[in-house]
Design an enzyme around this catalytic site. Structure first.
Site, PDB file in Angstrom:
ATOM      1  N   ASN A   7     -50.875  58.602  17.335  1.00 24.34           N
ATOM      2  CA  ASN A   7     -50.087  58.854  18.542  1.00 24.34           C
ATOM      3  C   ASN A   7     -48.720  58.203  18.323  1.00 24.34           C
ATOM      4  O   ASN A   7     -48.566  56.991  18.469  1.00 24.34           O
ATOM      5  CB  ASN A   7     -50.812  58.236  19.742  1.00 24.34           C
ATOM      6  CG  ASN A   7     -50.069  58.463  21.052  1.00 24.34           C
ATOM      7  OD1 ASN A   7     -48.946  58.977  21.069  1.00 24.34           O
ATOM      8  ND2 ASN A   7     -50.687  58.060  22.151  1.00 24.34           N
ATOM      9  N   ARG A  90     -51.418  63.430  18.229  1.00 21.95           N
ATOM     10  CA  ARG A  90     -51.156  63.737  19.630  1.00 21.95           C
ATOM     11  C   ARG A  90     -49.754  64.330  19.745  1.00 21.95           C
ATOM     12  O   ARG A  90     -48.780  63.751  19.266  1.00 21.95           O
ATOM     13  CB  ARG A  90     -51.227  62.467  20.471  1.00 21.95           C
ATOM     14  CG  ARG A  90     -50.891  62.741  21.919  1.00 21.95           C
ATOM     15  CD  ARG A  90     -50.620  61.500  22.712  1.00 21.95           C
ATOM     16  NE  ARG A  90     -50.239  61.883  24.061  1.00 21.95           N
ATOM     17  CZ  ARG A  90     -49.385  61.213  24.803  1.00 21.95           C
ATOM     18  NH1 ARG A  90     -48.809  60.121  24.331  1.00 21.95           N
ATOM     19  NH2 ARG A  90     -49.092  61.626  26.008  1.00 21.95           N
ATOM     20  N   HIS A 179     -51.317  65.058  30.459  1.00 20.78           N
ATOM     21  CA  HIS A 179     -52.574  64.294  30.444  1.00 20.78           C
ATOM     22  C   HIS A 179     -53.794  65.197  30.209  1.00 20.78           C
ATOM     23  O   HIS A 179     -54.917  64.850  30.608  1.00 20.78           O
ATOM     24  CB  HIS A 179     -52.825  63.553  31.783  1.00 20.78           C
ATOM     25  CG  HIS A 179     -51.820  62.508  32.132  1.00 20.78           C
ATOM     26  ND1 HIS A 179     -51.330  62.353  33.413  1.00 20.78           N
ATOM     27  CD2 HIS A 179     -51.205  61.568  31.391  1.00 20.78           C
ATOM     28  CE1 HIS A 179     -50.471  61.352  33.442  1.00 20.78           C
ATOM     29  NE2 HIS A 179     -50.357  60.868  32.220  1.00 20.78           N
ATOM     30  N   ASN A 210     -49.739  54.590  35.063  1.00 23.01           N
ATOM     31  CA  ASN A 210     -48.318  54.423  35.305  1.00 23.01           C
ATOM     32  C   ASN A 210     -47.740  55.793  35.630  1.00 23.01           C
ATOM     33  O   ASN A 210     -46.973  55.973  36.572  1.00 23.01           O
ATOM     34  CB  ASN A 210     -47.706  53.807  34.050  1.00 23.01           C
ATOM     35  CG  ASN A 210     -46.369  53.245  34.335  1.00 23.01           C
ATOM     36  OD1 ASN A 210     -46.045  52.936  35.486  1.00 23.01           O
ATOM     37  ND2 ASN A 210     -45.564  53.131  33.306  1.00 23.01           N
ATOM     38  N   ARG A 240     -41.614  57.187  38.895  1.00 23.48           N
ATOM     39  CA  ARG A 240     -41.198  58.573  39.139  1.00 23.48           C
ATOM     40  C   ARG A 240     -41.454  58.967  40.593  1.00 23.48           C
ATOM     41  O   ARG A 240     -42.477  58.596  41.161  1.00 23.48           O
ATOM     42  CB  ARG A 240     -41.959  59.548  38.236  1.00 23.48           C
ATOM     43  CG  ARG A 240     -41.723  59.324  36.776  1.00 23.48           C
ATOM     44  CD  ARG A 240     -42.452  60.399  35.953  1.00 23.48           C
ATOM     45  NE  ARG A 240     -42.569  59.972  34.581  1.00 23.48           N
ATOM     46  CZ  ARG A 240     -43.712  59.953  33.885  1.00 23.48           C
ATOM     47  NH1 ARG A 240     -44.836  60.360  34.441  1.00 23.48           N
ATOM     48  NH2 ARG A 240     -43.717  59.531  32.650  1.00 23.48           N
ATOM     49  N   GLU A 385     -58.505  59.236  25.264  1.00 17.47           N
ATOM     50  CA  GLU A 385     -57.737  60.358  24.740  1.00 17.47           C
ATOM     51  C   GLU A 385     -57.847  60.456  23.216  1.00 17.47           C
ATOM     52  O   GLU A 385     -57.861  61.543  22.654  1.00 17.47           O
ATOM     53  CB  GLU A 385     -56.278  60.243  25.199  1.00 17.47           C
ATOM     54  CG  GLU A 385     -56.199  60.421  26.719  1.00 17.47           C
ATOM     55  CD  GLU A 385     -54.864  60.072  27.345  1.00 17.47           C
ATOM     56  OE1 GLU A 385     -54.001  60.946  27.356  1.00 17.47           O
ATOM     57  OE2 GLU A 385     -54.686  58.934  27.815  1.00 17.47           O
TER      58      GLU A 385
HETATM   59  P1  ADP Z   1     -49.952  54.589  31.242  1.00 15.95           P
HETATM   60  O1  ADP Z   1     -49.633  55.747  32.141  1.00 15.95           O
HETATM   61  O2  ADP Z   1     -48.758  53.809  30.833  1.00 15.95           O
HETATM   62  O3  ADP Z   1     -50.919  54.926  30.132  1.00 15.95           O
HETATM   63  P2  ADP Z   1     -52.149  53.031  32.368  1.00 15.95           P
HETATM   64  O4  ADP Z   1     -53.153  54.117  32.461  1.00 15.95           O
HETATM   65  O5  ADP Z   1     -52.390  51.929  31.403  1.00 15.95           O
HETATM   66  O6  ADP Z   1     -50.686  53.594  32.203  1.00 15.95           O
HETATM   67  O7  ADP Z   1     -51.981  52.402  33.816  1.00 15.95           O
HETATM   68  C1  ADP Z   1     -51.070  51.394  34.114  1.00 15.95           C
HETATM   69  C2  ADP Z   1     -51.317  50.935  35.546  1.00 15.95           C
HETATM   70  O8  ADP Z   1     -52.688  50.590  35.684  1.00 15.95           O
HETATM   71  C3  ADP Z   1     -50.500  49.761  35.988  1.00 15.95           C
HETATM   72  O9  ADP Z   1     -49.933  50.026  37.243  1.00 15.95           O
HETATM   73  C4  ADP Z   1     -51.504  48.625  36.088  1.00 15.95           C
HETATM   74  O10 ADP Z   1     -51.254  47.815  37.179  1.00 15.95           O
HETATM   75  C5  ADP Z   1     -52.828  49.329  36.248  1.00 15.95           C
HETATM   76  N1  ADP Z   1     -53.837  48.611  35.492  1.00 15.95           N
HETATM   77  C6  ADP Z   1     -54.057  48.668  34.186  1.00 15.95           C
HETATM   78  N2  ADP Z   1     -55.073  47.866  33.825  1.00 15.95           N
HETATM   79  C7  ADP Z   1     -55.496  47.268  34.920  1.00 15.95           C
HETATM   80  C8  ADP Z   1     -56.507  46.305  35.191  1.00 15.95           C
HETATM   81  N3  ADP Z   1     -57.296  45.816  34.248  1.00 15.95           N
HETATM   82  N4  ADP Z   1     -56.633  45.918  36.460  1.00 15.95           N
HETATM   83  C9  ADP Z   1     -55.849  46.427  37.421  1.00 15.95           C
HETATM   84  N5  ADP Z   1     -54.880  47.342  37.217  1.00 15.95           N
HETATM   85  C10 ADP Z   1     -54.701  47.759  35.974  1.00 15.95           C
END
Ligand code: ADP
Length: 397
Positions: A7, A90, A179, A210, A240, A385
């Site tokens: 990736n 990816r 996604h 995120n 966003r 993924e």
């Molecule tokens: P991305 O879209 O960058 O792949 P992720 O799927 O890792 O993002 O999600 C990031 C979000 O998930 C952040 O807002 C974070 O606060 C939340 N998050 C990630 N891990 C945890 C965790 N262990 N506990 C609580 N919130 C989490």
């Protein structure tokens, strides 16, 4: 069979070597700061973490270092590169050119090139990664696995925007969704968990991280998804805006003295949870601030839950019913309050949460968090993924 999953980002490169017989991750890691000073490889294998600090002027150097590490006497997990049967890459955007996982050849690489216009932040990096791998492993079979291809089954009435049809034909401006590998994986896992065939199920998958997107999956095929031509559309996200009236954007540009391009950066980087809360784009920070009484953090969370809930409702209608809701990704897997907000007051639609189960900590397994009496199953399913990319690559071969 062993598959190397790559990736590639513009200055980073993540990898996993997966044994397909057991689907076990043999080794994984990240190269950071490619092309900028301070290059670093973090490699995990044998339950240990190995860090190498080395300048990585380009992706080819990064891949070379990864391969060296994979066959290393201490940190390595294979004897030689011959043990890698194929590489799965990816790639974010497939446009309308590719609808499924595709073998990397000179010809398909030529077709991939013009699609960078659709994902300027992501596709050029994937091309760098593929070219680097081809340079270092010229005879290895490789596949491109697209984030968008799971959404290739959207019917035209779902993917078209209400614009001049000729403009759609000429410029290919339409909904593509993102996604896709995650939505595909969790919907298949849900079917497996429920002991049903994907063909029998109507599922809404909520990939909340995120970046967030929600998809409607009917009979194993995606029929609608919340992101659009770019990942800006749908629910509000970390930074966003999500769906917004274009006239509001035009108005804001005029008032704030932004060009349209600057308006795009503003909507992608300064809005969403960050913009509304004024606190953070990170849901951990937001929930902590809301618990301490920060009203705008609470407002941002309320907005997020409400928007996600509306998509669930809309997709129930699009699906003509609902068997399961799946929550996945950083927020979906780890934030009970968000799941509770999305599923609140949905009893009339057969959706009831078990509050105790919902509050339990993520342990990396599939968890059923709906009440016994809930007609619709609500599941938390960790996404993977990389595994989808590896499976797709293995299937192609
Ligand atoms: P991305 O879209 O960058 O792949 P992720 O799927 O890792 O993002 O999600 C990031 C979000 O998930 C952040 O807002 C974070 O606060 C939340 N998050 C990630 N891990 C945890 C965790 N262990 N506990 C609580 N919130 C989490």
């Amino acid at each position: 069979m062993k598959i190397l999953v790559i990736n590639a980002g513009s200055s980073s490169l993540k990898y996993q070597l997966i044994n397909m017989e057991t689907e076990e991750v043999l080794a994984k890691g990240t190269c950071e700061r490619i092309g900028i000073a301070g290059g670093k490889l973090t490699h995990k294998a044998h339950g240990q973490t190995f860090v190498i600090e080395k300048e990585l002027p380009d992706h080819t150097e990064a891949i070379s270092l990864v391969l060296k590490e994979l066959v290393d006497k201490t940190a390595g997990v294979i004897e030689s590169m011959d043990e890698i049967d194929a590489v799965g890459h990816r790639v974010v955007a497939s446009g309308e050119t590719f609808t499924e996982t595709t073998l990397v050849t000179d010809e398909t690489m030529k077709l991939l090139e013009p699609l960078s216009e659709l994902a300027p932040l992501h596709n050029p990096a994937a091309i760098l990664g593929i070219n680097a791998c081809r340079a270092v492993m010229p005879n290895k079979k490789m596949a491109m696995v697209f984030d968008t291809s799971f959404h290739a089954t959207l019917p035209p009435y779902a993917y078209l925007y209400g614009i001049d049809y000729e403009d759609y034909q000429k410029y290919k401006v339409r909904k593509y969704g993102f996604h896709g590998t995650s939505h595909k994986f969790v919907s298949q896992e849900a079917a497996r968990y429920l002991g049903k065939k994907p063909e029998e199920l109507k599922i809404v998958t909520c990939h909340l991280g995120n970046g967030s997107s929600i998809s409607a999956v009917k009979g194993g095929k995606c029929i609608d998804t919340s992101m659009g031509f770019t990942p800006l559309a749908g629910v509000p996200m970390g930074t966003r805006s999500g769906d917004i009236d274009f006239a509001a954007v035009e108005f804001l540009c005029r008032k704030k003295g932004m060009t349209l391009e600057e308006g795009g950066v503003y909507l992608n980087k300064k809005c969403g949870m960050l913009g509304v809360s004024g606190v953070s784009s990170d849901f951990r920070d937001l929930t902590a601030a809301a618990e301490e009484g920060n009203e705008r953090a609470q407002l941002a969370l309320d907005m997020f839950g409400y928007c996600c809930k509306k998509y669930v409702g809309a997709y129930m209608a699009a699906l003509g019913g609902l068997d399961a809701i799946v929550f996945t990704a950083g927020v979906g897997e780890n934030t009970p309050s968000v799941r509770a907000a999305v599923c609140s007051d949905m009893e009339a639609f057969g959706i009831e949460l078990d509050n105790e189960k919902n509050a339990q900590k993520n342990d990396g397994t599939i968890r059923e968090i709906s009440a016994q009496t809930s007609r619709v199953k609500v599941l938390v399913i960790p996404t993977n993924e990389e595994l989808v990319i590896a499976r797709e690559t293995a299937a192609l071969l």
